[in-house]
Design a protein around this motif. Structure first.
Motif, mmCIF file in Angstrom:
data_model
loop_
_atom_site.group_PDB
_atom_site.id
_atom_site.type_symbol
_atom_site.label_atom_id
_atom_site.label_comp_id
_atom_site.label_asym_id
_atom_site.label_seq_id
_atom_site.Cartn_x
_atom_site.Cartn_y
_atom_site.Cartn_z
ATOM 1 N N ASN A 211 -5.147 11.581 5.559
ATOM 2 C CA ASN A 211 -4.695 10.277 6.012
ATOM 3 C C ASN A 211 -5.512 9.037 6.258
ATOM 4 O OD1 ASN A 211 -2.204 11.850 6.432
ATOM 5 N ND2 ASN A 211 -2.924 12.709 8.542
ATOM 6 N N GLY A 214 -4.240 5.950 4.526
ATOM 7 C CA GLY A 214 -3.155 5.473 5.194
ATOM 8 C C GLY A 214 -3.525 4.481 6.462
ATOM 9 N N ARG A 215 -4.604 5.118 7.309
ATOM 10 C CA ARG A 215 -4.826 4.388 8.393
ATOM 11 C C ARG A 215 -5.695 3.082 7.990
ATOM 12 N NH1 ARG A 215 -6.660 9.666 9.784
ATOM 13 N NH2 ARG A 215 -8.840 9.052 9.744
ATOM 14 N N ALA A 218 -2.713 0.735 7.399
ATOM 15 C CA ALA A 218 -2.248 0.131 8.582
ATOM 16 C C ALA A 218 -3.145 -0.815 9.384
ATOM 17 C CB ALA A 218 -1.990 1.181 9.403
ATOM 18 N N GLU A 248 6.088 -1.021 2.860
ATOM 19 C CA GLU A 248 6.684 -0.153 3.969
ATOM 20 C C GLU A 248 7.180 0.913 3.173
ATOM 21 O OE1 GLU A 248 7.093 -1.328 8.408
ATOM 22 O OE2 GLU A 248 8.832 -1.811 7.397
ATOM 23 N N PRO A 251 8.215 8.003 4.176
ATOM 24 C CA PRO A 251 7.832 9.339 3.531
ATOM 25 C C PRO A 251 8.653 10.496 3.691
ATOM 26 C CG PRO A 251 5.999 8.687 5.260
ATOM 27 C CD PRO A 251 7.498 7.755 5.414
ATOM 28 N N GLU A 258 10.239 6.880 10.850
ATOM 29 C CA GLU A 258 8.682 6.965 11.052
ATOM 30 C C GLU A 258 8.580 6.426 9.498
ATOM 31 O OE1 GLU A 258 7.623 11.215 11.354
ATOM 32 O OE2 GLU A 258 8.454 11.512 13.094
ATOM 33 N N LYS A 259 7.665 5.168 9.807
ATOM 34 C CA LYS A 259 7.593 4.366 8.299
ATOM 35 C C LYS A 259 5.994 4.499 8.231
ATOM 36 C CE LYS A 259 11.343 1.297 9.071
ATOM 37 N NZ LYS A 259 11.895 0.030 9.457
ATOM 38 N N ALA A 260 5.410 4.454 7.005
ATOM 39 C CA ALA A 260 4.224 4.451 6.588
ATOM 40 C C ALA A 260 3.923 3.111 5.905
ATOM 41 C CB ALA A 260 3.784 5.543 5.974
#
Length: 400
Positions: A211, A214-215, A218, A248, A251, A258-260
């Motif tokens: 992850n 992804g972090r 963000a 955005e 998943p 719950e967005k990523a």
């Protein structure tokens, strides 16, 4: 001007591969010529903005940085431990039953402070904070474990003002400062805000999980100023890199709330720009994104970046522009500091001998560290790079 927050020196004993007391100093003597890489205040104090740690594999390079990370965690966050939890401390293998000791000296808001703690995995044995007044240090608080009374002797100055001092006996695994911050003590809150960003914790180098990208996405999405700075640097450093775009996404369709954030690198091609998902970017580009996410907040606010293997996945020629971020007043207005380990001896071309710490492990599995300017016969005009590679200063790998 004065130093908003800078580490001057630290000492430690019986921690990981370091058994004997070791001192690491970033203070610079008056013999060293002025340079952008050395901060100077109105009183003539001089502190280096960088310290490079060099040595062979398994010599203890990472371990020499861990005391700063450990003390920062202990001062800021140890209150979060359960009251009966062990302190996450790793003494030397041959002194597991002996306490470990740490002392740090640092500047914060025009004052010089000294913090000291002696502890085992079970409890704090001694802890003190001193503030420099005129030419000497005077105590702010002192805490000592009494084996006879199975409690602490504790004294504090009025301006510390911890009214709930009785809680200290109940929290033998937490620092006075982290306890006092819970009770709104100003000095404790202020010291807890000394900013440190690192890719190690006191167990070792942090491993990036699946992850991680992804972090990163963000983080840059939430911090548009850092994103702009990062994009400008990468455009300057990375051929064909144009910028970053975010998208955005959801998943899991069953959980639309719950967005990523998906991050894409934008590159210039022959027919126009095209996007690459970040997992398709080169390891060097991802390494720079990751490194800048640690460095930019510290450069912007002041504080310290502690980076293990700074050159990991970077081209050796990238070391100089990364160091320049700390040497340049425009990109480093608050005298942020960078402590790092490195295998690339090229770094010696960019540093003064007082900014290099050499680490070696002896035949008894004990690490030792010394500053290069303490080695007799090292001249200012020496080619440090050539001499280090030739083994003149030790701390290089030996192949038999």
């Amino acid at each position: 001007g004065y130093f908003e927050r800078m580490l001057r020196k630290y000492r430690f004993k019986n921690f990981f591969s370091f058994l004997e007391e070791t001192e690491v100093s970033l203070t610079v003597s008056s013999h060293v010529p002025d340079a952008y890489s050395i901060a100077k205040d109105d009183r003539g104090q001089r502190v280096s903005k960088v310290l490079a740690v060099l040595g062979a594999n398994a010599s203890g390079k990472t371990n020499v940085l861990k005391p700063v990370v450990f003390v920062h965690w202990f001062v800021s966050h140890s209150f979060q431990l359960q009251p009966d939890a062990p302190i996450p401390l790793q003494p030397h293998a041959e002194a597991m039953d002996q306490p470990s000791e740490f002392e740090t000296e640092f500047c914060l808001d025009d004052e010089v402070w000294r913090y000291r703690v002696v502890l085992t995995t079970k409890r704090v044995l001694e802890e003190s904070l001193h503030r420099k007044t005129s030419s000497q240090f005077s105590y702010v608080f002192v805490r000592k474990w009494s084996q006879a009374s199975k409690g602490y002797e504790f004294k504090q100055k009025k301006d510390f003002g911890l009214k709930a001092a009785e809680v200290i006996d109940a929290r033998q695994n937490a620092s006075v400062l982290s306890i006092a911050a819970q009770y709104g003590v100003d000095i404790a809150t202020k010291l807890g805000h000394f900013e440190i960003a690192s890719n190690i914790d006191f167990a070792g180098r942090m491993v990036n999980d699946s992850n991680y990208i992804g972090r990163l996405g963000a983080y840059y999405h939430k911090n548009p100023d850092h994103r702009k700075h990062m994009e400008a640097l990468l455009r300057r450093w990375d051929l064909g890199f144009h910028g970053v775009e975010f998208e955005e996404v959801i998943p899991n369709p069953e959980k639309p709330e719950e967005k990523a954030i998906m991050m894409y690198g934008v590159h210039k091609g022959r027919t126009g720009p095209f996007r690459l998902g970040f997992r398709q970017e080169s390891s060097g580009t991802v390494a720079l994104f990751s490194l800048l996410a640690k460095l930019l907040p510290v450069l912007r606010k002041g504080g310290m970046a502690i980076i293990d293997e700074l050159e990991s996945d970077l081209h050796p020629l990238m070391l100089e522009p990364v160091l320049d971020l700390f040497f340049n007043e425009r990109t480093n207005p608050h005298n942020a500091q960078l402590l790092f380990t490195c295998h690339a001896a090229e770094v010696l071309k960019h540093l003064h001998k007082c900014q290099v710490l050499l680490v070696e492990k002896n035949a008894h599995c004990e690490s030792e560290a010394w500053r290069l300017d303490s080695v007799k016969g090292v001249r200012v005009d020496d080619n440090l790079y050539a001499k280090y590679l030739a083994g003149a200063y030790s701390a290089v790998p030996e192949f038999h």
